[in-house]
Motif scaffolding. Structure first.
Motif, PDB file in Angstrom:
ATOM      1  N   HIS A 272      26.973 -20.691 -19.368  1.00 55.88           N
ATOM      2  CA  HIS A 272      27.875 -21.365 -18.427  1.00 55.88           C
ATOM      3  C   HIS A 272      28.171 -22.738 -19.018  1.00 55.88           C
ATOM      4  CE1 HIS A 272      29.370 -23.433 -14.845  1.00 55.88           C
ATOM      5  NE2 HIS A 272      29.573 -22.253 -14.298  1.00 55.88           N
ATOM      6  N   CYS A 273      29.393 -23.219 -18.805  1.00 51.99           N
ATOM      7  CA  CYS A 273      29.778 -24.509 -19.418  1.00 51.99           C
ATOM      8  C   CYS A 273      29.092 -25.701 -18.762  1.00 51.99           C
ATOM      9  CB  CYS A 273      31.291 -24.685 -19.354  1.00 51.99           C
ATOM     10  SG  CYS A 273      31.940 -24.661 -17.667  1.00 51.99           S
ATOM     11  N   LEU A 274      28.579 -25.510 -17.561  1.00 52.17           N
ATOM     12  CA  LEU A 274      27.984 -26.576 -16.757  1.00 52.17           C
ATOM     13  C   LEU A 274      29.033 -27.653 -16.418  1.00 52.17           C
ATOM     14  CD1 LEU A 274      24.558 -27.085 -18.575  1.00 52.17           C
ATOM     15  CD2 LEU A 274      25.100 -25.472 -16.758  1.00 52.17           C
ATOM     16  N   PRO A 275      28.944 -28.371 -15.312  1.00 51.38           N
ATOM     17  CA  PRO A 275      27.893 -28.276 -14.307  1.00 51.38           C
ATOM     18  C   PRO A 275      27.975 -26.954 -13.563  1.00 51.38           C
ATOM     19  CG  PRO A 275      29.692 -29.604 -13.453  1.00 51.38           C
ATOM     20  CD  PRO A 275      30.006 -29.323 -14.903  1.00 51.38           C
ATOM     21  N   VAL A 276      26.823 -26.432 -13.170  1.00 53.43           N
ATOM     22  CA  VAL A 276      26.805 -25.156 -12.445  1.00 53.43           C
ATOM     23  C   VAL A 276      26.136 -25.347 -11.089  1.00 53.43           C
ATOM     24  CG1 VAL A 276      24.582 -24.296 -13.344  1.00 53.43           C
ATOM     25  CG2 VAL A 276      26.394 -22.690 -12.687  1.00 53.43           C
ATOM     26  N   ARG A 277      26.690 -24.709 -10.084  1.00 54.46           N
ATOM     27  CA  ARG A 277      26.098 -24.755  -8.751  1.00 54.46           C
ATOM     28  C   ARG A 277      25.081 -23.637  -8.634  1.00 54.46           C
ATOM     29  NH1 ARG A 277      29.194 -27.475  -4.538  1.00 54.46           N
ATOM     30  NH2 ARG A 277      30.618 -28.916  -5.574  1.00 54.46           N
ATOM     31  N   ARG A 278      23.818 -24.026  -8.617  1.00 56.55           N
ATOM     32  CA  ARG A 278      22.731 -23.060  -8.511  1.00 56.55           C
ATOM     33  C   ARG A 278      22.800 -22.340  -7.163  1.00 56.55           C
ATOM     34  NH1 ARG A 278      17.447 -23.805 -11.098  1.00 56.55           N
ATOM     35  NH2 ARG A 278      17.785 -24.740 -13.154  1.00 56.55           N
ATOM     36  N   ASN A 279      22.490 -21.080  -7.196  1.00 56.14           N
ATOM     37  CA  ASN A 279      22.426 -20.227  -6.007  1.00 56.14           C
ATOM     38  C   ASN A 279      23.784 -20.031  -5.343  1.00 56.14           C
ATOM     39  OD1 ASN A 279      19.600 -19.901  -6.382  1.00 56.14           O
ATOM     40  ND2 ASN A 279      19.351 -21.976  -5.589  1.00 56.14           N
ATOM     41  N   VAL A 280      24.835 -20.363  -6.096  1.00 54.89           N
ATOM     42  CA  VAL A 280      26.197 -20.061  -5.665  1.00 54.89           C
ATOM     43  C   VAL A 280      26.863 -19.289  -6.813  1.00 54.89           C
ATOM     44  CG1 VAL A 280      28.433 -20.996  -4.961  1.00 54.89           C
ATOM     45  CG2 VAL A 280      26.305 -22.103  -4.190  1.00 54.89           C
ATOM     46  N   VAL A 281      26.934 -19.937  -7.966  1.00 58.41           N
ATOM     47  CA  VAL A 281      27.464 -19.296  -9.173  1.00 58.41           C
ATOM     48  C   VAL A 281      26.394 -18.397  -9.798  1.00 58.41           C
ATOM     49  CG1 VAL A 281      28.181 -19.773 -11.550  1.00 58.41           C
ATOM     50  CG2 VAL A 281      29.143 -21.119  -9.658  1.00 58.41           C
ATOM     51  N   VAL A 282      25.186 -18.919  -9.851  1.00 58.51           N
ATOM     52  CA  VAL A 282      24.073 -18.230 -10.522  1.00 58.51           C
ATOM     53  C   VAL A 282      22.785 -18.534  -9.763  1.00 58.51           C
ATOM     54  CG1 VAL A 282      23.887 -20.196 -12.135  1.00 58.51           C
ATOM     55  CG2 VAL A 282      22.821 -17.998 -12.729  1.00 58.51           C
ATOM     56  N   ALA A 283      21.916 -17.545  -9.675  1.00 50.72           N
ATOM     57  CA  ALA A 283      20.676 -17.717  -8.916  1.00 50.72           C
ATOM     58  C   ALA A 283      19.634 -18.453  -9.751  1.00 50.72           C
ATOM     59  CB  ALA A 283      20.130 -16.359  -8.485  1.00 50.72           C
TER      60      ALA A 283
END
Lengths: 317, 317, 317
Positions: A272-283
Motif C-alpha cells: 500500500h502506498c500509505l498513509p493507510v487507514r487500519r481496519n478500514v482498508v486493511v486489517a
C-alpha cells in the motif's frame, strides 16, 4: 530524462528499476551531480512520505532543497489564459513557473484533483501549465491523475521481494470513508503493464473500473476472492469512481483486505502506498504480520525512486 | 546515547555538561559525524528557539535538516491500538514513525500536553509511540511533561556563570495569564537534583507543587522571599497545577520576579527558558539589567545542548 | 556593509551593481565565505520570489539557510516598550531579536505595512526593532516602506538591458483592485535617483504622489502618455495614496500599461517586480511580447542582488 511526470518520460522501465536498485547500494556516490544545484519542491497539498523522501533523495545527490507550500507560504495562482486578474489570484502561472525556474534547477510539484470535473482533472491543469511555462525540468510528486514516483517505488519493491520470475500482482480496490483520487492506481496499472516482469490483475466492485485508456489490455476480475488466488503481491488502494466522477457512493466495507483473504494468495506480500487507514482498508492482522506487510520497504523505496529520477534529470541537464 | 527523551538517557550528566562546554569552543570540528545524515524535526507545536537552535546544531555537525509541521504540512495521526480508522485520522503512528525512520537518521519531536488528563499526558503518548515504532533515535524537543534539551542548556549556563563552587539555584513559580505545561520545571528539577554541582530549592504558591515523583528529595519553600535569600541563580517559570490538573485557577500576580526581590539574592543571576512575558513573569528592571539577566546566554546554549546530544547519538550509531 | 535595510547602507550604488554583474558570471566562487554560516529568513508575510531567490543566494554563497514563518511556525511578538504582556503576545522583540541572533549569522526579514497609520508604518517598527535589538546583520526582504533588494535587482536589470548610455526610466502608477504598500516604488525612486546612469520620471494620477521626501528632486508628470514618450524602460507598479493614507479610493483602470502605450516609447522595455495582475496592471499584449517584457530577467536578478548583499555582509563580519 527531461521531465518526470508520467511513464512516458521513461525510456526503459525495467532498466530504470535496476538502476534504482544499484543506486541504493551506494546512495551518496553521485553527490557531484547535485553540487550547486537546487531542487524546488512546491506543495499544493499536504504530504509526509513524498516531502521527506524527495528531500532525502535531493540531499543524497548533493542538492540544496527549497520546500514551499503554495497557498500558505505564497498565494493562489491564475491558470486561465487572458484572465482579467482583478479578483483573488495575484499571479499567473505563466510568470510563476518561469520565475521559479530562475531559482531552481529542478521543480517538483505536488497537486491533487478537485474531483468535480473529470475532463479538467485529466487535463492535469497544474502539471501541464508548469511544463508549458517553466524552463526547468518538472517532476510530479503526485498530480491530479498520476503518481509516477510511487509507481516506480512499487515496481522496485516488487522486483526486490519477488520469489518467482514473473509474479502475479493484484491491485485491489479497498474501502475508505472519503472520496479519493485515482492517481495512485492509475500509475500503478501503467507501470505494471509496462514492465515485462509482472502479471497484473485488477479487482474492484462494479462501477469502480478505472479510466479505460489506462486499463487497456489489463485483466479485471470483479470477484475479489478469485483475484487473490495465487497472487504473489496484493496492492490495496481506494479510489473513487471514474464513471460517476467525484460522487461519494456507498462504500462496500467488505472489500477490506484481511488475513483470511491473504491466506488465499500464494503466500502473498501486502503493499500500500500509505498513509493507510487500519481496519478500514486493511486489517491489523495483515499490517502487523511482518512476513506479509512490505509497506515500509515500499516507503523506503520512495527515496530511491526519487533519487534515480533526479539523477537521470541531472545527468541530462 | 541511543535516544534523548529524558535524563535517563544520560550516562553522566556533569560530564555531558563539560563536553558541551568543550564543543562550544570548536563547534564545527565534528562535521564528519553528520555527513550524509539527515535530522528530521517534527513539530506538533510552534517553536522559535528550539526550531532554530536544533537546526543550527544539526548544521554545525554537518547534517542535512528536514523540518516538518505535522498538521499543516501533513495530517493528524492515530495513536490508539486497534482503532477502526474511518474518521479524521489518516495514518497510524505505527506506520508514520517507521516511515519517517526510512528517511531520517535522527528524529526530533516537539509536542505539548493537552492539559486535560494528567495520566494521559504523563504517559507521553506521542514520544512513547515514536520510541516504540520508530527504528531511529528519538530526541525530545519538548514533550508533554519534559524539556530535556532546555534543562541541559540550563545546567551548562549555570556551570558557565557560577562564581561559587556549588551555587544555590532557586526555581520560582511565576504568574502567567495562560495554563502552561509542567515540562520545563519538571526537567529543570530533575537535572538540578541529578547534578552534583548545585543546590536546588523550589518555591511556589501552595497548590502548585510539581509531580511528587519529580520532587522527591527536593526542598520546597512556599515563602518566595525566604527562598530567594542567598540565591546565586533565580530560575522563573510558570506552570499550572499538578494537583488540580488542567484547571486555570486564580493567578497570584505578586509572584512576579522584580529587582526588589532580586536584591535579596547573593547578587543572583536571572534565568528563564523564554519566551517570557515581561512585567507579568518578570519585571523590566530585571530583564533590562545586563548583570542579572543571563537568559540570552541561556538561549545560546540551546544550540550546544542540542549539538552535544546529536553528537553523542551520531557517535553511537 | 553592516546591515542592508535601505539605500543608506550602500557605499557606492553603481559599483555594487557592477559587482553583482560580475558575481553572476561565477556565482559559486565565494562559497568559502558562507561556510558554517547560517542565514535566518523570517517571514511575517507570504513571498515567492524573495523566499526562493534569497535562499538561492545563500546556497550560492555556501550558507545554511533556516526559513521561519513568524505567526504559523512561531508566535506574535510584542514591540511596545514597558508593555505588561498579559494578553496575546508571548514574546518581546527585545528577546526574540537577540535570541535569533544566537543561531543565525545574518537575519533577513520580510514584513508589510498595516496601511492604517502612516507615521507608524514609516517608522518601520519591525525592521527598526530588529536592528536595535539583534546583534547580527539585518537584511530587509521588503519592509513596511521599502524593498531595497528589489530596487537593486531593478538597477542591475536596467544596466544589463540598456542600449543608450543614460536611459530614460519611467515609473508609472498602475491600477490594482487592492490597497498596496509603497515599498517597491519608494525604493525604486531612491535607487534610480541615486544612480548616475539613469534619468527618472514618475507618472501617476493626481493624489497618488509618493512621499515628498523620497520624491525630492524627481520629475513628476501626471500625463501618462507624455511621460512614456521616448522612454527606454517602463516600470509599472500600483501603490496606494500617500496623502490619503490607507484609503482605497477609486481605481482608474485606464492607467493599465498596454502595447498601444508602449508604442509611444523608445522601443521601451517593460519591467515589474511581480507578482503582476495581467490585464489589470499590464495587458497580455505587453506581457506576452518577449522583446518588451524583461520581468523574468528582472526576477532572475533577485538572486544576484541578494547574493551581492550577503557577500558584502559576510566579507565585513
Amino acid at each position: 530524462m527531461k521531465h518526470y511526470t508520467s511513464i512516458q518520460d521513461i525510456k526503459n522501465l525495467d532498466e530504470l528499476v535496476q538502476e534504482a536498485i544499484e543506486l541504493k547500494k551506494a546512495p551518496f556516490e553521485h553527490k557531484h551531480l547535485g553540487e550547486n544545484k537546487t531542487l524546488g519542491m512546491i506543495f499544493y497539498n499536504p504530504s509526509l512520505r513524498t516531502r521527506l523522501s524527495t528531500q532525502r533523495a535531493g540531499f543524497n545527490l548533493g542538492m540544496n532543497v527549497i520546500v514551499m507550500n503554495i497557498g500558505s507560504d505564497g498565494w493562489a495562482l491564475e491558470f486561465e489564459d487572458g484572465a482579467v486578474m482583478n479578483e483573488g489570484k495575484a499571479e499567473h502561472i505563466k510568470e510563476a513557473a518561469e520565475v521559479i525556474s530562475q531559482y531552481c534547477d529542478i521543480i517538483a510539484i505536488r497537486t491533487f484533483p478537485e474531483l468535480k470535473d473529470r475532463e479538467l482533472d485529466y487535463s492535469e491543469p497544474v502539471i501541464s501549465a508548469f511544463k508549458k511555462y517553466a524552463t526547468k525540468p518538472i517532476v510530479s510528486m503526485e498530480s491530479a491523475t498520476g503518481h509516477p514516483l510511487q509507481a516506480l517505488a512499487d515496481l522496485i519493491t516488487i522486483e526486490e521481494h519477488k520469489i518467482v520470475a514473473k509474479p502475479k500482482v493484484v491491485l485491489t480496490w479497498a474501502p475508505h470513508p472519503r472520496t479519493l483520487p485515482q492517481a495512485v492506481p492509475n500509475s500503478f496499472v501503467e507501470y505494471m503493464k509496462n514492465s515485462n516482469k509482472v502479471d497484473l490483475v485488477v479487482t474492484c466492485p462494479e462501477g469502480y473500473e478505472l479510466n479505460p485508456e489506462v486499463m487497456e489490455g489489463v485483466t479485471v476480475e470483479h470477484n475479489q476472492q478469485k483475484a487473490f488466488e495465487g497472487a504473489d503481491f496484493i496492492y490495496a488502494k481506494n479510489w473513487s469512481s471514474y464513471e460517476n466522477y467525484g460522487q461519494a457512493g456507498d462504500v462496500d466495507y467488505s472489500w477490506i483486505v484481511d488475513e483470511a483473504k491473504m491466506k488465499n494468495t500464494n503466500n502473498g506480500k501486502f503493499m500500500h502506498c500509505l498513509p493507510v487507514r487500519r481496519n478500514v482498508v486493511v486489517a491489523d492482522d495483515v499490517m502487523d504480520n511482518k512476513e506479509r506487510n512490505i509497506t515500509i520497504a515500499e516507503a523506503n523505496n520512495r527515496t530511491y525512486s526519487a533519487q534515480v529520477v533526479l539523477k537521470n534529470i541531472l545527468e541530462n541537464s
